[in-house]
Structures are given as structure tokens and as C-alpha cells.
Design an enzyme around this catalytic site. Structure first.
Site, PDB file in Angstrom:
ATOM      1  N   LYS A 102      47.810  48.924  49.575  1.00 29.61           N
ATOM      2  CA  LYS A 102      48.087  48.934  48.137  1.00 29.61           C
ATOM      3  C   LYS A 102      47.061  49.819  47.423  1.00 29.61           C
ATOM      4  O   LYS A 102      45.864  49.577  47.512  1.00 29.61           O
ATOM      5  CB  LYS A 102      48.035  47.500  47.573  1.00 29.61           C
ATOM      6  CG  LYS A 102      48.120  47.423  46.035  1.00 29.61           C
ATOM      7  CD  LYS A 102      48.128  45.978  45.527  1.00 29.61           C
ATOM      8  CE  LYS A 102      48.038  45.914  43.999  1.00 29.61           C
ATOM      9  NZ  LYS A 102      48.013  44.545  43.469  1.00 29.61           N
ATOM     10  N   GLU A 151      52.850  43.997  40.285  1.00 33.66           N
ATOM     11  CA  GLU A 151      53.215  45.389  40.575  1.00 33.66           C
ATOM     12  C   GLU A 151      52.951  45.788  42.019  1.00 33.66           C
ATOM     13  O   GLU A 151      53.603  46.680  42.544  1.00 33.66           O
ATOM     14  CB  GLU A 151      52.472  46.330  39.622  1.00 33.66           C
ATOM     15  CG  GLU A 151      51.037  46.720  40.046  1.00 33.66           C
ATOM     16  CD  GLU A 151      50.062  45.548  40.120  1.00 33.66           C
ATOM     17  OE1 GLU A 151      50.342  44.499  39.506  1.00 33.66           O
ATOM     18  OE2 GLU A 151      49.039  45.671  40.806  1.00 33.66           O
ATOM     19  N   ASP A 199      41.748  47.382  42.626  1.00 34.18           N
ATOM     20  CA  ASP A 199      43.093  47.027  43.082  1.00 34.18           C
ATOM     21  C   ASP A 199      43.681  48.044  44.069  1.00 34.18           C
ATOM     22  O   ASP A 199      44.869  48.008  44.377  1.00 34.18           O
ATOM     23  CB  ASP A 199      44.017  46.851  41.864  1.00 34.18           C
ATOM     24  CG  ASP A 199      45.106  45.821  42.116  1.00 34.18           C
ATOM     25  OD1 ASP A 199      44.973  45.042  43.080  1.00 34.18           O
ATOM     26  OD2 ASP A 199      46.093  45.810  41.366  1.00 34.18           O
ATOM     27  N   LYS A 247      46.897  41.914  31.246  1.00 30.75           N
ATOM     28  CA  LYS A 247      45.901  40.917  31.657  1.00 30.75           C
ATOM     29  C   LYS A 247      44.956  40.623  30.496  1.00 30.75           C
ATOM     30  O   LYS A 247      44.772  41.451  29.613  1.00 30.75           O
ATOM     31  CB  LYS A 247      45.070  41.469  32.834  1.00 30.75           C
ATOM     32  CG  LYS A 247      45.810  41.572  34.143  1.00 30.75           C
ATOM     33  CD  LYS A 247      44.888  42.122  35.229  1.00 30.75           C
ATOM     34  CE  LYS A 247      45.617  42.284  36.555  1.00 30.75           C
ATOM     35  NZ  LYS A 247      46.015  41.004  37.165  1.00 30.75           N
ATOM     36  N   ASP A 280      52.881  42.553  35.876  1.00 30.15           N
ATOM     37  CA  ASP A 280      51.590  42.414  36.556  1.00 30.15           C
ATOM     38  C   ASP A 280      51.761  42.104  38.047  1.00 30.15           C
ATOM     39  O   ASP A 280      50.798  42.122  38.808  1.00 30.15           O
ATOM     40  CB  ASP A 280      50.763  41.314  35.871  1.00 30.15           C
ATOM     41  CG  ASP A 280      49.282  41.405  36.218  1.00 30.15           C
ATOM     42  OD1 ASP A 280      48.873  42.427  36.808  1.00 30.15           O
ATOM     43  OD2 ASP A 280      48.546  40.459  35.886  1.00 30.15           O
ATOM     44  N   ARG A 296      53.505  44.311  44.875  1.00 30.87           N
ATOM     45  CA  ARG A 296      54.636  44.107  45.784  1.00 30.87           C
ATOM     46  C   ARG A 296      55.728  45.153  45.561  1.00 30.87           C
ATOM     47  O   ARG A 296      56.478  45.490  46.471  1.00 30.87           O
ATOM     48  CB  ARG A 296      55.173  42.673  45.641  1.00 30.87           C
ATOM     49  CG  ARG A 296      55.682  42.325  44.275  1.00 30.87           C
ATOM     50  CD  ARG A 296      55.778  40.830  44.054  1.00 30.87           C
ATOM     51  NE  ARG A 296      54.474  40.233  43.744  1.00 30.87           N
ATOM     52  CZ  ARG A 296      54.269  38.931  43.561  1.00 30.87           C
ATOM     53  NH1 ARG A 296      55.263  38.069  43.656  1.00 30.87           N
ATOM     54  NH2 ARG A 296      53.072  38.487  43.288  1.00 30.87           N
ATOM     55  N   ASP A 334      44.679  48.247  37.557  1.00 32.44           N
ATOM     56  CA  ASP A 334      45.757  47.309  37.248  1.00 32.44           C
ATOM     57  C   ASP A 334      45.469  46.595  35.917  1.00 32.44           C
ATOM     58  O   ASP A 334      44.759  45.601  35.886  1.00 32.44           O
ATOM     59  CB  ASP A 334      45.902  46.284  38.380  1.00 32.44           C
ATOM     60  CG  ASP A 334      47.030  45.279  38.116  1.00 32.44           C
ATOM     61  OD1 ASP A 334      47.834  45.515  37.192  1.00 32.44           O
ATOM     62  OD2 ASP A 334      47.094  44.267  38.854  1.00 32.44           O
TER      63      ASP A 334
HETATM   64  N1  BES Z   1      45.910  42.853  41.514  1.00 28.93           N
HETATM   65  C1  BES Z   1      46.370  41.576  41.114  1.00 28.93           C
HETATM   66  C2  BES Z   1      45.855  40.440  42.003  1.00 28.93           C
HETATM   67  C3  BES Z   1      44.374  40.197  41.983  1.00 28.93           C
HETATM   68  C4  BES Z   1      43.829  39.272  41.116  1.00 28.93           C
HETATM   69  C5  BES Z   1      43.544  40.852  42.854  1.00 28.93           C
HETATM   70  C6  BES Z   1      42.482  39.031  41.111  1.00 28.93           C
HETATM   71  C7  BES Z   1      42.184  40.594  42.856  1.00 28.93           C
HETATM   72  C8  BES Z   1      41.652  39.683  41.974  1.00 28.93           C
HETATM   73  C9  BES Z   1      47.896  41.548  41.156  1.00 28.93           C
HETATM   74  O1  BES Z   1      48.528  42.739  40.854  1.00 28.93           O
HETATM   75  C10 BES Z   1      48.343  40.557  40.132  1.00 28.93           C
HETATM   76  O2  BES Z   1      48.112  40.793  38.986  1.00 28.93           O
HETATM   77  N2  BES Z   1      48.967  39.477  40.600  1.00 28.93           N
HETATM   78  C11 BES Z   1      49.444  38.463  39.731  1.00 28.93           C
HETATM   79  C12 BES Z   1      50.808  38.052  40.222  1.00 28.93           C
HETATM   80  C13 BES Z   1      51.541  37.135  39.282  1.00 28.93           C
HETATM   81  C14 BES Z   1      51.898  37.881  38.021  1.00 28.93           C
HETATM   82  C15 BES Z   1      52.761  36.632  39.982  1.00 28.93           C
HETATM   83  C16 BES Z   1      48.464  37.299  39.792  1.00 28.93           C
HETATM   84  O3  BES Z   1      47.923  37.017  40.849  1.00 28.93           O
HETATM   85  O4  BES Z   1      48.207  36.714  38.741  1.00 28.93           O
HETATM   86 ZN    ZN Z   2      47.470  44.432  41.231  1.00 29.55          ZN
HETATM   87 MN    MN Z   3      48.844  43.001  38.791  1.00 37.52          MN
END
Ligand code: BES
Ligand code: ZN
Ligand code: MN
Length: 500
Positions: free
Chosen positions: A268, A352, A291, A280, A350, A354, A273
Site C-alpha cells: 500500500k 482507501e 501510510d 480524519k 477513508d 483496500r 492519507d
Molecule cells: N491508513 C488508515 C489506517 C491506519 C490508522 C494506519 C492508524 C495506521 C494508523 C486507513 O486508511 C484508514 O483510515 N482506515 C480506516 C478504515 C475505516 C474507515 C473502515 C480506519 O481504520 O479507521
Molecule cells: Zn490509509
Molecule cells: Mn484511510
């Protein structure tokens, strides 16, 4: 850091800091006893009055070390001999390095014999010790400009002091292997630590190309137009909110037999992000420059594999994008058509990672890969499940998952499996598209993997969620705060065994 070798008697060595490993609750080895004898039994006395017992993490310094030619003797704890692992040795020398740096020692010498590791060859021992040195000495200081902050804080030269000529070649080989592996880890850390303003998708591509040119792997970049030709609607959807163009970085290393199915690594590469329209909270958002930790691990692994000349074929694929909110960004409710033809309802912009991985996982099918391993800082839920101690492993092949967990254990990068039962797929069913990109709060790491699984049906596949392990909030003996380079050591260890 220069790593040198020197044969001789440990009590006769001239150095700013002589480092000696000590096991807990064990008779002193002859080498350690000889050093202690010159120190008027200072170690023995310290152990008797419980000032130092050899526990992991403990140190005991004698300064100045009259009787020896060393200015300081530093004893570092290795714990009970039975429980000493490679990771214990790495951390012990990382701790020693910091200790020597604190007293401004410009060089350090390790008494090789005192760092015992059961069932390990001299080569392997030298390798893990060197890994500890190179990783423990890492700093990201390219943006510090004052003279004071630029000063080297840890020894620049470390010498392995060993006893017999027989050991020499083994130690030299171990050191060389560690240098190759750590080149990959350090590159991965550097890439993660680079700030978002510098780190565009194009920057990542340039860095991968430069590493390939230097170490010996091919690197091809697909630009926006080519992504459109490939119908990568999911990846393009994520990228459309950013001013910066996305790209797909494709790396190929051929160290195996011609025609042998490659292992494909997918990372990834979200260079920043923000969350997109599902933005966020501002607190902590700066951390989201990390990220692209999966991308960094893949680029670092190809670099290390090429330097080590591993006998295997590898493909590395990195979808590189930036996730930003803007007038052109995707919105919650949008439906994207991925390269596989499957449609995706985007309920949260968010989620993104996947989306871009869906197209990258589909892309690697053309290589008819033996196995596919993706690495991604994919879910915050992974940190809730495993904290910062382990990477989550999921996939459609339990044997592969076990092999990765085993490789991680040996490499000092822990991984732990989560289930991916069919029932979880129920949670990502959409009313209007083939799949939706979020599954609600329960089992967030698993529903993310269940989503990826739909794009990884054609091959044996494992997914590593490194959200909790790619970034360190505080310093540890083998890394400062920041990017850890996680994944490189685990994958190299896995590939070494898989290509045997
Ligand atoms: N890059 C983030 C996940 C992340 C969070 C990595 C904290 C490292 C530290 C990912 O893109 C994300 O935002 N995931 C969301 C998914 C949700 C919207 C289903 C999450 O984990 O909140
Ligand atoms: Zn992310
Ligand atoms: Mn995200």
C-alpha cells in the site's frame, strides 16, 4: 557505520568501549571471566550485590576500566541463556550503541564470544549482532541543520573481536548479509520518515527506480494514462482528489530459474492519507505520512533481495496515490468499477487502502504468481487488536500464514494470525454494488481483509496489516521514533526459506 573484524585477546584491545554480553544465572564464560579478572572482579562483585544480574535490558559500565586498554567496559544483559533469541542480541547491541553514544565513544568493540546464541552458527550470530548495530544506529536527520544536531551520536566504527581464525570467514559473511538486509530496512525507514510535501507518488517511483538501478532490479512505472488503460477505477477513484498524479510502481527481480513462478509482493502506497471527504480528525493526522509503510517494505525487500542475490523471482507492485479531499474527490456513496470488473460502493473515503490494493492485487495475476503477499497500514482496528507488538496476518492459505509467522519470529518481527471465515464477508455486502468498502465497527481488520480476498481469488495469498508496527511512537533499542521498516526482515527471512 563501519563494521570491522579483529582477532585477538579481548583483554588486550584498545577501544573507547568494550562491550561484553552476560547471561543471567550462568557461570561466566572463560572470555568474560578473563576480562573480569583484569577488572578486579568488578562484574562478579556487582552480581553479588545485585547491582547487575544479566537481565535483558540491563547494563553495567566500568569507566575508566583500569587494568584494560579499553576506556570503558560495558556489560550488557542477555537474559537466561535458554531464552536468548536473535532479537535479544539485536536489542542488546542496540542498547550498547546508545550507551556508548551517550558518553561520546567514537568506536566500540564487541567481544563476539560473549554473545552466545544456542543452535546458531557464527555466521548467524554475526548477522543478528550486525543487524542490531545498523538498526540501532539509524537516525533520520537529513532535515536537521544545526551543527549540534548533526553531530554523530553513536560510534561510527564497531569492531568484532573474535578468538580463532576459523571464525573469521563466518563472521565476515554474517556481517555482509546484515549489511544487505539493513540497506533495505534503512531505505524503508527513510521513505516512511520523508514528509508528505516531499513524498509524492512520483517521488516514491523515483526512489524505487534509483534503488533498482543501484542494486539490480527492473522498475517500470505506469502513469495515470496507463492506469486508465488498465481500467484501474478503484485506484484512480482514490487518486482523483489529489493534485498529484498516481502511479503504479512495478519492480521485477529475477534471481531464480527462468520461467519459475514469482512471489509477488504488493505494498500500500498512500503517500498521505487525510481520509479524503470522510476526513480524519486533525489531531495525529501528521502521522498519516506513514501510510505508505507497505510500499516502503516492498521497495526495501526488493533492494535487500537483489543485494543478497536471493535465488528466487520476485515481483513488487506498489499502487502510489495521495488521499485528499477536494472538489474532484470521490464522495461517500460513489460506485467505482475496479480493474477486475467488480464494482465497489465507497461508503467511507477513508477506507482507501483496500481500494488501491484491489486493483494492485488484480494486476499481479498476470504474473501467474506462486504466492502473493500484500503489506498495508490498512486499519486502525489492527492497533486495537494487537497493539504495536505484532503485524496481523490473514489470507486464504494457512500454510503460507504459518510460514510468515515463523519467519517473523526468527527475524524479530512478530506476526499473528486472525481468522478470515466466510461469515465475515456478509458484513461487506452492498445493496447497489458487488461489495462495499466498509464493514462497520466489529472486526475491522478482518472485514478489510475479507474485502481484499475478493480480488485475490486466483492464487495463494496472505495479507499483512502493519498499521501497528510500521511506525514507532517512541524509541526502542533497535529504532528511534518514526518509521520502523517493518516487513523487510520478515520477508527476506521468508524468501530465504521458500527458495531453499
Ligand atoms: N491508513 C488508515 C489506517 C491506519 C490508522 C494506519 C492508524 C495506521 C494508523 C486507513 O486508511 C484508514 O483510515 N482506515 C480506516 C478504515 C475505516 C474507515 C473502515 C480506519 O481504520 O479507521
Ligand atoms: Zn490509509
Ligand atoms: Mn484511510
Amino acid at each position: 557505520m563501519d563494521v570491522l573484524l579483529k582477532k585477538g585477546n579481548p583483554t588486550k584491545q584498545k577501544t573507547a568501549c568494550l562491550v561484553v554480553g552476560v547471561n543471567e544465572g550462568k557461570k561466566m564464560s572463560p572470555a568474560v571471566a578473563a576480562i573480569d579478572a583484569e577488572l578486579d572482579k568488578a562484574l562478579r562483585k556487582a552480581m553479588r550485590r545485585d547491582a547487575f544480574s544479566g537481565k535483558v535490558g540491563q547494563t553495567f559500565a566500568i569507566d575508566p576500566a583500569t587494568g584494560l586498554k579499553a576506556e570503558r567496559v560495558l556489560f550488557v544483559g542477555l537474559g537466561a541463556e535458554k531464552k536468548t533469541t536473535g532479537e535479544v542480541l539485536r536489542r542488546a547491541v542496540g542498547t550498547a550503541l546508545k550507551n556508548a553514544g551517550d558518553v561520546r565513544a567514537t568506536d566500540m568493540m564487541l567481544v563476539f564470544e560473549s554473545f552466545e546464541l544456542r543452535h546458531a552458527s557464527d555466521e548467524e550470530r554475526a548477522r543478528v549482532l550486525t543487524e542490531g548495530l545498523l538498526l540501532g544506529g539509524y537516525r533520520f536527520d537529513r532535515y536537521l541543520t544545526s551543527e549540534e544536531s548533526k553531530k554523530e551520536k553513536t560510534p561510527k566504527v564497531v569492531t568484532f573481536q573474535y578468538a580463532t581464525i576459523k571464525q573469521e570467514d563466518a563472521i565476515r559473511d554474517g556481517v555482509a548479509q546484515a549489511q544487505a538486509i539493513c540497506r533495505g530496512v534503512v531505505l524503508a525507514r527513510d521513505l516512511v520518515n520523508e514528509p508528505g510535501n516531499v513524498k509524492s507518488p512520483t517521488f516514491l517511483a523515483e526512489q524505487a527506480a534509483a534503488a533498482g538501478k543501484e542494486t539490480g532490479f527492473k522498475c517500470t512505472i505506469l502513469d495515470q494514462q496507463q492506469l486508465e488503460q488498465e481500467n484501474m477505477g478503484a485506484m484512480l477513484g482514490v487518486a482523483q482528489g489529489s493534485e498529484r498524479e498516481p502511479c503504479l510502481i512495478v519492480m521485477e527481480y529475477n534471481g531464480g530459474k527462468k520461467g519459475e513462478a514469482p512471489v509477488a509482493l504488493v505494498g500500500k502506497g498512500v503517500v498521505f492519507d487525510s481520509g479524503g471527504i470522510s476526513i480524519k480528525p486533525s489531531e495525529g493526522m501528521e502521522e498519516m505520512k506513514m501510510d505508505m509503510g507497505g510500499a516502503a517494505a516492498v521497495i526495501g525487500t526488493l533492494t535487500a533481495a537483489a543485494l543478497l542475490k536471493l535465488p528466487c523471482n520476485l515481483v513488487g507492485v506498489v499502487p502510489a496515490v495521495e488521499n485528499m479531499p477536494s472538489g474532484s474527490a470521490i464522495r461517500p456513496g460513489d460506485i467505482l468499477t475496479s480493474a477486475s470488473g467488480k464494482t465497489i460502493e465507497v461508503l467511507n473515503t477513508d477506507a482507501e487502502g483496500r481500494l488501491i490494493l484491489a486493483d494492485a492485487l488484480n494486476y499481479v495475476s498476470r504474473y501467474k504468481p506462486e504466492t502473493v503477499i500484500d503489506l498495508a497500514t490498512l486499519t486502525g482496528a489492527c492497533i486495537i487488536a494487537l497493539g504495536h507488538e505484532a503485524t496481523a496476518v490473514l489470507g486464504n492459505d494457512d500454510k503460507l500464514a504459518s510460514a510468515l509467522i515463523g519467519a517473523g519470529e526468527r527475524a524479530g518481527e512478530r506476526a499473528w494470525q486472525l481468522p478470515l471465515w466466510d461469515e465475515y464477508s456478509e458484513l461487506i455486502k452492498s445493496d447497489v454494488a458487488d461489495v462495499k468498502n466498509i464493514g462497520g465497527r466489529p472486526a475491522g481488520t478482518i472485514t478489510a481483509a475479507a474485502f481484499l480476498q475478493k480480488f485475490a481469488e486466483e492464487y495463494s495469498w496472505a495479507h499483512l496489516d502493519i498499521a501497528g508496527t510500521a511506525w514507532a511512537d517512541s524509541a526502542k533499542p533497535c529504532y528511534p521514533k518514526g518509521g520502523t521498516g517493518v516487513g523487510v526482515r520478515l520477508l527476506i527471512e521468508y524468501l530465504k526459506n521458500a527458495s531453499k
